[in-house]
Design an enzyme around this catalytic site. Structure first.
Site, short mmCIF file in Angstrom:
data_model
loop_
_atom_site.label_atom_id
_atom_site.label_comp_id
_atom_site.label_asym_id
_atom_site.label_seq_id
_atom_site.Cartn_x
_atom_site.Cartn_y
_atom_site.Cartn_z
N GLN A 91 -9.48 -7.16 3.05
CA GLN A 91 -8.17 -6.69 2.62
C GLN A 91 -7.71 -7.56 1.46
OE1 GLN A 91 -5.24 -6.67 5.75
NE2 GLN A 91 -3.65 -5.82 4.46
N VAL A 93 -4.68 -7.41 -0.37
CA VAL A 93 -3.26 -7.78 -0.35
C VAL A 93 -2.79 -7.69 1.10
CG1 VAL A 93 -0.93 -7.18 -1.14
CG2 VAL A 93 -2.88 -6.93 -2.69
N HIS A 97 -1.63 -1.09 3.16
CA HIS A 97 -1.66 -0.13 2.07
C HIS A 97 -2.86 0.79 2.22
CE1 HIS A 97 -4.01 -3.58 0.58
NE2 HIS A 97 -4.64 -2.74 -0.24
N HIS A 99 -5.20 3.37 -0.09
CA HIS A 99 -5.58 3.90 -1.40
C HIS A 99 -5.81 5.39 -1.21
CE1 HIS A 99 -6.57 0.04 -3.47
NE2 HIS A 99 -6.71 -0.36 -2.21
#
Length: 135
Positions: A91, A93, A97, A99
């Site tokens: 991962q 960040v 999240h 994509h």
């Protein structure tokens, strides 16, 4: 240290597809295809495992809305939805999240993160996608 996604949300300095109280979507700095979008919870949650089920449900609902927008506004033939959660996942960040990457038959993109799509979209793909998500 402040999370980079939290800073973007706080300052409003991203190319926004949509911003909401629970989930938001914006273009990454280095998109691998026209319209490549990141969908995140608006509040900070480190990963899939840290995110409350109600927030995760609203975030994934936005993933679907963005994907639908890619098919209608960008005429994508399909989408890739990618997520890495937790320290063993690479991962990048530590803020949940997804994509959402539009795909076209013959676009030249074969593996994540092996390259950049060669597909071109007329106009600004982020603006077109933002319009489609807004309805």
């Amino acid at each position: 240290m402040d999370c980079v996604f939290c800073a973007l949300i706080r300052t409003g300095s991203a190319s926004w597809v949509t911003r909401g109280p629970v989930a938001s979507a914006f273009a990454p700095l280095s998109p691998i295809a026209p319209g490549h979008t990141l969908v995140v919870p608006t509040s900070h949650f480190a990963d899939l495992f840290d995110t409350p089920p109600t927030v995760l449900a609203e975030t994934t609902a936005l993933v679907r809305l963005v994907a639908d927008g890619m098919r209608s506004a960008l005429r994508a033939d399909g989408v890739n939805i990618l997520n890495a959660s937790g320290p063993g996942s690479e991962q990048s960040v530590p803020h949940l999240h997804f994509h959402v990457i539009p795909r076209w038959i013959g676009d030249g993109f074969s593996t994540w993160p092996g390259g950049r799509s060669q597909h071109q979209v007329d106009g600004d793909p982020v603006a077109r996608l933002a319009s489609a998500v807004a309805g």
